[in-house]
Design a protein around this motif. Structure first.
Motif, PDB file in Angstrom:
ATOM      1  N   SER A  40      49.509 -53.414  38.017  1.00  0.00           N
ATOM      2  CA  SER A  40      49.176 -54.527  37.124  1.00  0.00           C
ATOM      3  C   SER A  40      47.759 -55.009  37.369  1.00  0.00           C
ATOM      4  O   SER A  40      46.993 -55.250  36.430  1.00  0.00           O
ATOM      5  CB  SER A  40      50.172 -55.678  37.342  1.00  0.00           C
ATOM      6  N   GLN A  44      44.456 -55.009  34.835  1.00  0.00           N
ATOM      7  CA  GLN A  44      43.677 -56.217  34.558  1.00  0.00           C
ATOM      8  C   GLN A  44      42.201 -56.006  34.846  1.00  0.00           C
ATOM      9  O   GLN A  44      41.337 -56.484  34.105  1.00  0.00           O
ATOM     10  CB  GLN A  44      44.217 -57.375  35.396  1.00  0.00           C
ATOM     11  N   GLN A  47      40.692 -53.956  32.087  1.00  0.00           N
ATOM     12  CA  GLN A  47      40.515 -54.753  30.872  1.00  0.00           C
ATOM     13  C   GLN A  47      39.316 -55.695  31.017  1.00  0.00           C
ATOM     14  O   GLN A  47      38.554 -55.895  30.079  1.00  0.00           O
ATOM     15  CB  GLN A  47      41.786 -55.546  30.592  1.00  0.00           C
ATOM     16  N   ALA A  48      39.136 -56.274  32.226  1.00  0.00           N
ATOM     17  CA  ALA A  48      38.019 -57.187  32.453  1.00  0.00           C
ATOM     18  C   ALA A  48      36.674 -56.476  32.372  1.00  0.00           C
ATOM     19  O   ALA A  48      35.663 -57.060  31.993  1.00  0.00           O
ATOM     20  CB  ALA A  48      38.173 -57.849  33.817  1.00  0.00           C
ATOM     21  N   SER A 168      46.956 -51.016  29.662  1.00  0.00           N
ATOM     22  CA  SER A 168      48.039 -51.975  29.825  1.00  0.00           C
ATOM     23  C   SER A 168      49.076 -51.406  30.790  1.00  0.00           C
ATOM     24  O   SER A 168      48.836 -50.427  31.490  1.00  0.00           O
ATOM     25  CB  SER A 168      48.670 -52.270  28.451  1.00  0.00           C
TER      26      SER A 168
END
Length: 238
Positions: A40, A44, A47-48, A168
């Protein structure tokens, strides 16, 4: 594999799925939770770091080179050289440049492409497993997605876990269909409408579930519409 080695392996490669890692995950709830947390966090971070850049940035960089460089190099060589340059990468602050067909990021790939690639990559590790997961175990994996089964899963489950899915995360479940094993992914990446897909020896379906997507992959002769309906009718908000 001891706990320290397991954590070192997962932190260095959050998507590690070799036999020793899988055995450590299945043998310890703490290891399974640690692997889920690292996957997870990895998603993240990716994505950042996804920074939008102008569509013509690659062209501007290329045309700012000297004329002699342009003459001596093909477009493909220039692109690969730039992509390999550490200075170039840090100059873009970890952004991604679209090099046409040379690089395809997960965000650009379709859900079906990601699913098929995932199934191919993990098939050697998952094929011999038969976990026989229960309704309670499936609901535990579904809980981060705010959905649950309202009754027993209608198919025998060989494998159940969380996994990274593009940028994701997803619930990753392998079960017995009518024609063979079927892989299910439930991800928070939304899709607007149902669609069927086929590639090589695999086929499947992408179906919206609220603001998420249910992806099924397996034998081209499976009735994915029927399977999807059977699963969605017992899948409800938790």
């Amino acid at each position: 594999m001891d706990d320290l080695e397991f954590r070192r392996r997962i932190m260095s490669d959050p998507r590690a799925k070799d036999s020793e890692v899988l055995q450590a995950i299945r043998g310890s709830d703490a290891n399974a939770k640690f692997a889920d947390d690292i996957q997870s966090l990895d998603a993240q971070i990716k994505q950042a770091l996804q920074v939008d850049v102008p569509d013509d940035l690659a062209d501007r960089i290329l045309f700012n080179q000297t004329e002699s460089t342009v003459i001596k190099s093909t477009f493909g060589k220039r692109a690969l050289s730039l992509a390999a340059s550490v200075a170039f990468v840090f100059g873009l602050l970890a952004g991604q440049v679209n090099w046409g067909n040379l690089v395809v990021s997960p965000a650009q790939a379709t859900l079906s492409q990601i699913a098929i690639e995932h199934v191919h990559d993990e098939m050697p590790f998952i094929a011999p497993l038969d976990e026989g997961a229960s309704e309670q175990q499936i609901n535990a994996k579904l809980s981060p997605f705010a959905v649950k089964l309202t009754e027993a899963f209608p198919y025998h489950v060989y494998y159940l876990n969380h996994c990274g899915f593009g940028d994701s995360n997803a619930v990753h479940l392998v079960f017995q269909g009518d024609k063979g094993k079927v892989t299910l992914f439930l991800t928070k990446v939304p899709t607007e409408k149902s669609l069927n897909f086929s590639e090589g020896d695999m086929a499947g379906m992408v179906d919206p579930v609220g603001d998420m997507s249910l992806i099924l992959v397996g034998d081209p002769n499976e009735n994915y519409k029927k399977i999807g309906e059977n699963i969605k009718k017992i899948l409800n908000p938790s």
